[in-house]
Design a protein around this motif. Structure first.
Motif: not given
Length: 548
Positions: A481-485
């Motif tokens: 989720s990190g790259p999208y959050f």
């Protein structure tokens, strides 16, 4: 007469003339490529699985080492993953110039470029597979094989991931098919093609070494089939062919991996150490199988995993092809309409599957994707089963050619559509497919470890819709989720200071962060991310816990 009917007649053995056949092959190749390519490219980059971030960075480091002539620096990992780093690294090259080196913040800008060549190579592989299977069996079996492989949900899922296993599966399969053609027709150019694909497979991942016994056995059978030669001449020819084959594969291996120019022996030693580690050590941490947390390899893992990941079409009809082969081999019954050469070629495909599966059963490191190299071959066996089952049934019902043509087309199309319906509706979450014959996605979480990061992107999308998303801190149990959050993500060790917690199915199955999960599991989550009837993520607001 329409062009479609002309092509159909050509497929069913009518000679359309030189240009007609070329036209037919061109249109058929384009059709097969599009069927394979479009599901692989549509919504590509939507998901980042757990290991993909590593391979984006590794590909960048590999290309950087090449550009700076740091040949030793091209040894990034012992897998070795060279083909993945070559194609993905080159594909991302223009992004390096405009965006800079990849980071967690700009990773979504890279991920499509990184995945694209994997999708392209595997789609092209489906077309090459058609031509090779056509040479081994016939055009109808080749078309069915190509379509089954293109639409196989497990193979399709990994064709959209920047990793090693699908390229390994593609190169190994094409090498095996070229070698079978060489054995059938003794055409040396196919031995050359097989060696090139084998070299690419060795560059991709270490399990490619399982090709070695198949190669030796196949070359032995090729020489053994030669008549009017003494055993001494056959032995000399066998040794010559083995040396030629592995010399070509070695040239490919060395030329495409610069570290081999400088430190060949040390590199081979490190590869051996990596292989030994994979064969003798279980995964770091715990695994999950048959509803239990496991800390060592389970002998039933691969048989169950294989059945769980196959489609009903591939499972049933590959089994029937094996039955045909066993009936012929054990002299129980020989189906007269199956040529002897097809029986032999089925045996060679089975030999490859048995060799690969047997070696994987001895390895302590286990994962469903490690079985991927046998999936295309199982689909080819399924195509053989489909062709001869339908041919046998229709021939018994009616001898009329038009009747057989009409109904065989109907059955072939119906089965291909069934295969397509097993995978395409899940786009882009093909990894969520599980065989409905074993309970499908509803029972899969009770059988095996589910989830490789898919769904975490949807959790990020949900949290991004929050009013103050940029100011939120979210504790995540699994990467993805990190790259999208928009906000900040932290590990579960910092869960107490986070605004939200996202639990993930594969981590929960293995009792990771058990103490934190125990506090939340009986509470109603704010959001559950569900894909194909599987609950992948549970999102909780931590302030609810504090207020209570």
């Amino acid at each position: 007469m329409s062009n479609t009917w002309l092509i159909m007649k050509g497929i069913y053995g009518k000679d359309l003339g030189k240009w007609g056949n070329i036209y037919k092959e061109l249109l058929l190749s384009i059709f097969l490529f599009l069927i394979a390519f479009l599901p692989r490219i549509y919504l590509l980059g939507t998901i980042i699985t757990a290991d993909e971030m590593k391979w984006v960075y590794r590909s960048y480091d590999f290309i950087s080492a090449l550009l700076s002539h740091d040949w030793i620096g091209t040894f990034i990992t012992g897998h070795p993953g060279v083909t993945t780093m070559w194609v993905s690294g080159i594909s991302m090259a223009f992004k390096y110039l405009s965006v800079g080196s990849p980071t967690i913040e700009n990773l979504p800008l890279y991920i499509f470029c990184a995945k694209f060549p994997i999708a392209l190579i595997t789609a092209t592989g489906c077309v090459i597979l058609y031509f090779l299977v056509k040479r081994i069996f016939n055009e109808k079996i080749a078309i069915i094989s190509s379509l089954l492989v293109a639409l196989d949900p497990f193979y399709l899922a990994h064709s959209r991931v920047i990793h090693l296993d699908v390229l390994l599966a593609t190169f190994m399969t094409l090498s095996v098919l070229c070698l079978i053609i060489h054995q059938n027709y003794l055409k040396r150019r196919y031995m050359l093609f097989s060696a090139i694909f084998a070299g690419l497979a060795f560059l991709t991942k270490l399990p490619a070494i399982i090709l070695v016994p198949f190669i030796v056995i196949s070359l032995f059978l090729s020489v053994h089939s030669l008549a009017n030669l003494s055993n001494r001449i056959k032995l000399i020819l066998l040794v010559k062919n083995i040396i030629s084959f592995f010399s070509i594969a070695a040239i490919v291996f060395v030329v495409l991996w610069p570290v081999m120019w400088i430190e060949p022996l040390h590199t081979v030693y490190k590869l051996g150490a990596t292989a030994q580690g994979a064969a003798t050590h279980f995964h770091e941490g715990a695994g999950y199988f048959m509803g239990e947390i496991i800390y060592s390899a389970n002998p039933f893992f691969y048989p169950v995993t294989l059945l769980l990941r196959l489609t009903p079409v591939s499972l049933i009809f590959s089994f029937l092809a094996i039955v045909f082969f066993l009936f012929r081999t054990l002299k129980i019954k020989k189906l007269e309409y199956i040529p002897d050469r097809d029986y032999k070629n089925i045996g060679l495909l089975l030999l490859y599957i048995v060799l690969f599966f047997s070696v994987m059963m001895t390895c302590l490191k286990q994962g469903d994707r490690y079985l991927l190299p046998i999936f295309p071959v199982i689909d080819i066996l399924a195509a053989i089963g489909i062709y001869y089952v339908i041919y046998g049934i229709i021939s018994r019902i009616n001898k009329n050619k038009e009747f057989k043509l009409k109904w065989s087309i109907i059955f072939f199309v119906a089965l291909i559509l069934f295969q397509a319906c097993s995978s395409l509706p899940l786009c882009p979450y093909y990894l969520s497919y599980y065989n409905p014959m074993l309970g499908g996605s509803e029972k899969a979480p009770r059988i095996t470890c589910v989830g490789w990061g898919e769904g975490m992107n949807l959790a990020a999308d949900y949290l991004n819709d929050k009013e103050n998303a940029k100011n939120l801190t979210v504790a995540v149990q699994y990467p993805g989720s990190g790259p999208y959050f928009k906000g900040k993500t932290v590990g579960m060790s910092n869960a107490s200071s986070a605004d939200y917690i996202v639990f993930y199915i594969s981590a929960v199955q293995r009792d990771r962060d058990k103490n934190i999960w125990e506090k939340y599991k009986n509470k109603k989550p704010e959001k559950i991310i569900t894909i194909n009837n599987i609950n992948y993520c549970w999102i909780y607001k931590t302030k609810v816990e504090v207020n209570k």
